[in-house]
Scaffold this motif. Structure first.
Motif, PDB file in Angstrom:
ATOM      1  N   PHE B  38       0.824  -1.202   0.000  1.00 56.54           N
ATOM      2  CA  PHE B  38       0.000   0.000   0.000  1.00 56.54           C
ATOM      3  C   PHE B  38       0.860   1.256   0.000  1.00 56.54           C
ATOM      4  O   PHE B  38       0.738   2.121  -0.858  1.00 56.54           O
ATOM      5  N   SER B  69      -7.095   1.236 -15.750  1.00 54.75           N
ATOM      6  CA  SER B  69      -8.186   0.396 -15.236  1.00 54.75           C
ATOM      7  C   SER B  69      -7.857  -1.082 -15.416  1.00 54.75           C
ATOM      8  O   SER B  69      -8.241  -1.916 -14.600  1.00 54.75           O
ATOM      9  N   LYS B  70      -7.096  -1.408 -16.489  1.00 54.36           N
ATOM     10  CA  LYS B  70      -6.693  -2.812 -16.665  1.00 54.36           C
ATOM     11  C   LYS B  70      -5.665  -3.201 -15.598  1.00 54.36           C
ATOM     12  O   LYS B  70      -5.656  -4.338 -15.127  1.00 54.36           O
ATOM     13  N   ALA B  73      -7.350  -4.233 -12.561  1.00 56.97           N
ATOM     14  CA  ALA B  73      -7.875  -5.599 -12.672  1.00 56.97           C
ATOM     15  C   ALA B  73      -6.761  -6.626 -12.502  1.00 56.97           C
ATOM     16  O   ALA B  73      -6.923  -7.620 -11.782  1.00 56.97           O
ATOM     17  N   VAL B  74      -5.617  -6.365 -13.145  1.00 53.45           N
ATOM     18  CA  VAL B  74      -4.492  -7.302 -13.029  1.00 53.45           C
ATOM     19  C   VAL B  74      -4.046  -7.422 -11.572  1.00 53.45           C
ATOM     20  O   VAL B  74      -3.848  -8.532 -11.052  1.00 53.45           O
ATOM     21  N   THR B 132      -7.606   8.114 -10.634  1.00 55.14           N
ATOM     22  CA  THR B 132      -8.476   9.136 -10.046  1.00 55.14           C
ATOM     23  C   THR B 132      -7.998  10.529 -10.426  1.00 55.14           C
ATOM     24  O   THR B 132      -8.757  11.363 -10.934  1.00 55.14           O
ATOM     25  N   ILE B 136      -9.712  13.344 -13.182  1.00 55.95           N
ATOM     26  CA  ILE B 136     -10.195  14.670 -12.803  1.00 55.95           C
ATOM     27  C   ILE B 136      -9.407  15.743 -13.566  1.00 55.95           C
ATOM     28  O   ILE B 136      -9.975  16.718 -14.058  1.00 55.95           O
ATOM     29  N   ASP B 139     -10.312  16.630 -17.307  1.00 55.33           N
ATOM     30  CA  ASP B 139     -11.572  17.310 -17.606  1.00 55.33           C
ATOM     31  C   ASP B 139     -11.327  18.824 -17.677  1.00 55.33           C
ATOM     32  O   ASP B 139     -11.311  19.498 -16.662  1.00 55.33           O
ATOM     33  N   ALA B 141     -13.087  21.130 -19.401  1.00 54.35           N
ATOM     34  CA  ALA B 141     -14.254  21.991 -19.613  1.00 54.35           C
ATOM     35  C   ALA B 141     -14.705  22.688 -18.329  1.00 54.35           C
ATOM     36  O   ALA B 141     -14.563  22.144 -17.258  1.00 54.35           O
TER      37      ALA B 141
END
Lengths: 112, 141, 494
Positions: B38, B69-70, B73-74, B132, B136, B139, B141
């Motif tokens: 961690f 994101s993969k 999962a791994v 994360t 953020i 973005d 706009a």
């Protein structure tokens, strides 16, 4: 030391209550964050602030501090870290869509 | 106006490697001493974030073309897989095994199944933190 | 030691992770998730069968002995809940295949669907209070994603409140754990039961019990903490609303039943009377909300609240018959409520609205939908010979036996009002002259939509007709719940 910690927890709880009752999205989030901090601190305090070596095998000390509350708090902190990140993004998207961060205007009406 | 980030760039190049090597140290120190997947993962994420901040986002995307994101999962699969391993030995889920090995140069080291589990945690933490923040930050706009 | 008890948690977790890799491939996602849901059903039935044959099974994770490590405990109650969760999981998943938009599928709908089931099953099977908190969070985080997925204006606005309230409740969960740990020094539920029984500090224990009642009550939508439920369950698509309506509040109720039959049994005169009073208020105000609404999904959401009241009433009465009735009621409710939410989704698909005043005459154009809904509706209201009747009958009978006439009176009134509001839906939606033209009628194919609903309705009928064996099963579950020593001995193995 326990007394001091408990007072700190109380301050955190009261500040967070105040913030949660405000109208701004961001302040509500801050209130929630402080509330979970207060809860974590309470867990640490309630399980006893004992004297003793850190609960590590290599220390070879005679008495160790109770490792369980620390493990619990670490878990709780990680969870609240993830949830807070989610909540911030959610609040940001809500603000973008509704063009307001005033919870009064985010009430919605009864029959929609 | 074009700003000159020479100082930041130079320092980042050095500091990133210091942070990265310390994070690897923390990762291996774990289990019986302070450290672990961690905290090591958070440190690695911090080093990579420093890159994202000091250089341009687009530049780093070319250097680190990962789908985070993969990676999550791994990492999860590795961690769960470590637990499943003990199922095949007929023990309870997440039962830990360890042994001592003699490795040249390093001497005798202890290897445990907690290490691959920590590796999974490490990957998840790095990827979650970066995903994360980058989501953020992207973005505009 | 038996790893079987962990499988209902592990299978959805692993498959959920694997589904992340197939993000852009909806067809593969559907195949994998369909197979997973069915295998979960098989596993949960087998698990309950094993528990039924051999008694409570436990698993000490990582071979750390209880009460020091985390234990997983499968008793009959958890087995039953896991089966119900799997049944609803399969039905809602197949409904989602028909109704969930591809955009939502690409934003990790299926992975989070299974993470939700991981959390739910974990909460049912764990034997450790803090682990229960962790699984609650797994379930809640998945539910946060599912409730906001799609990101419409309404969803964003209401899910912020949903998330905020649930984090608030979680903070109180930690506070409760802190107090309990400070006076007992353990978090293993079986060990807690031993320690609490040995302690003679009723005052402190009452405070902690009420704190946990607040926490679980907030998740289970008890009076006066139900205010978040109707609005937030209105936003997401029907498949998700059905899963939430059927399962999520019931996890809170499960936690209340577990903790108030196992741990906080020190002072039933105080705690269980509070629970009984709350039950009365919950069912009454919930049904009042349902009566006053004119929206399909909202009426159903308010009914969840009033029916949570019935389940908690069984716990409040605290007799074997009452608990058995409550367990029967939970089983009936989870199945029928999910079916009704799926009906709401199907009618929404057909008519394009959930507003009762905007639709009429569906009985002429879609008779199958109408009559199936009628069966589910009267089952919910408690008309014999359907499942709702027998569970309510057991609850009311045990109320009369204990001479608690007021709660019996309230529950009968609530039953009447439930029937009234279900008939309101039936009359508005299915009677009258058809509101849809022939073209609109033919536009949606009803067959695939009804496919997942029919088994649920059939199950409800079967539970009514086969009330005798099911009731004797719930009595066994209740006996196991009311005798904590069985649970404690199988975990601590003294």
């Amino acid at each position: 030391m326990e007394i001091l910690m408990i007072i700190t927890v109380g301050v955190l709880f009261s500040v967070s209550t105040y913030l949660i009752l405000t109208k701004s999205l961001l302040r509500v989030i801050l209130g929630i964050v402080l509330l979970s901090h207060g809860a974590h601190l309470l867990l640490l305090t309630m399980s006893g602030l004992k004297e003793g070596a850190p609960p590590l095998l290599g220390e070879g000390a005679e008495s160790y501090a109770d490792p369980l509350p620390q493990a619990l708090i670490l878990t709780a902190i990680v969870i609240s870290f993830g949830v807070t990140a989610f909540l911030l993004v959610l609040a940001y998207r809500t603000y973008k869509e509704h063009k307001t961060d005033d919870l009064d205007q985010l009430r919605g009406n009864a029959d929609e | 106006m074009k700003t000159n980030f020479l100082l930041l760039h130079t320092i980042t190049r050095i500091v990133t490697f210091i942070i990265l090597s310390f994070s690897i140290f923390l990762f291996f120190a774990g289990h019986n001493n302070p450290g672990g997947g961690f905290i090591g993962g958070l440190m690695t994420a911090a080093a990579l974030l420093l890159l994202y901040i000091s250089f341009d986002m687009k530049t780093i995307k070319v250097v680190l073309p990962f789908d985070y994101s993969k990676i999550i999962a791994v990492g999860l699969l590795i961690a769960i897989g470590t637990g499943l391993n003990s199922l095949f030995h007929g023990d309870a889920f997440l039962t830990q095994y360890f042994d001592y090995f003699d490795v040249p140069v390093l001497g005798e080291i202890e290897l445990t199944t907690a290490l691959p589990f920590d590796l999974g945690v490490y990957l998840v933490v790095v990827a979650v933190a970066l995903l994360t923040i980058i989501t953020i930050a992207e973005d505009d706009a | 030691m038996n790893n079987l008890v962990l499988l209902p948690v592990l299978v959805p977790l692993i498959m959920g992770v694997i589904l992340i890799f197939f993000r852009n491939n909806p067809v593969t996602q559907r195949i994998i998730s369909g197979i997973t849901a069915f295998s979960m059903l098989v596993i949960s039935v087998y698990l309950t069968y094993v528990i039924y044959q051999d008694g409570i099974i436990t698993l000490e994770l990582g071979n750390w002995k209880a009460p020091f490590g985390i234990v997983f405990v499968g008793d009959l109650f958890s087995g039953l809940m896991v089966i119900l969760a799997s049944v609803v999981g399969v039905a809602c998943l197949f409904f989602a295949f028909q109704t969930i938009h591809t955009d939502r599928e690409k934003y990790y709908f299926y992975p989070f669907y299974f993470f939700l089931l991981t959390g739910v099953n974990g909460a049912f099977l764990t034997g450790d209070l803090f682990n229960l908190f962790v699984f609650f969070e797994v379930m809640l985080i998945a539910s946060y994603v599912l409730i906001v997925i799609g990101g419409t204006k309404y969803q964003l606005r209401e899910s912020f409140k949903y998330v905020a309230i649930n984090i608030f409740a979680s903070a109180f969960f930690i506070v409760g754990v802190a107090y309990l740990y400070s006076i007992t020094g353990t978090l293993n539920m079986a060990h807690l039961a031993v320690q609490v029984a040995a302690l003679e500090q009723d005052g402190v224990l009452n405070v902690i019990a009420v704190l946990f009642l607040i926490v679980f009550g907030m998740k289970g939508a008890l009076f006066p903490l139900y205010f978040w439920l109707p609005k937030s369950y209105y936003g997401p698509p029907a498949a998700i609303a059905a899963l939430f309506g059927g399962l999520l509040t019931k996890v809170g109720i499960y936690a209340i039943m577990r903790s108030f039959t196992l741990i906080f049994t020190h002072n039933p005169d105080f705690t269980h009377n509070i629970i009984l009073a709350l039950a009365g208020f919950t069912m009454f105000f919930g049904v009042l909300g349902a009566v006053s609404q004119f929206d399909f999904k909202r009426i159903l959401s308010y009914h969840i609240i009033s029916q949570v009241g019935y389940m908690v009433m069984g716990l409040g009465l605290y007799s074997p018959l009452a608990i058995a009735g409550a367990i029967y009621y939970i089983a009936h409710h989870i199945i029928v409520k999910s079916a009704l939410f799926l009906f709401a989704g199907a009618t929404q698909k057909v008519t394009g609205t959930t507003d009762l005043k905007k639709m009429s005459g569906l009985l002429k154009t879609h008779p199958a939908l109408g009559w199936l809904f009628f069966i589910a509706a009267i089952s919910l209201a408690g008309i014999p010979p359907l499942s709702g009747f027998f569970s309510k009958f057991a609850l009311i009978l045990s109320g009369i036996q204990q001479e608690r006439y007021f709660i019996v009176f309230v529950s009968l009134i609530v039953g009447l009002l439930t029937l009234f509001s279900m008939m309101k839906i039936f009359i508005y939606v299915f009677w009258g002259s058809p509101s849809l033209s022939e073209e609109e009628t033919k536009k949606t194919k009803l067959g695939p939509l009804l496919l997942p609903i029919v088994p649920l309705v059939a199950l409800s009928i079967a539970m009514g007709l086969g009330a005798e064996p099911i009731f004797s099963f719930s009595t066994q579950v209740a006996d196991q719940l009311l005798d904590p020593s069985i649970y404690i001995n199988s975990v601590l193995k003294e």
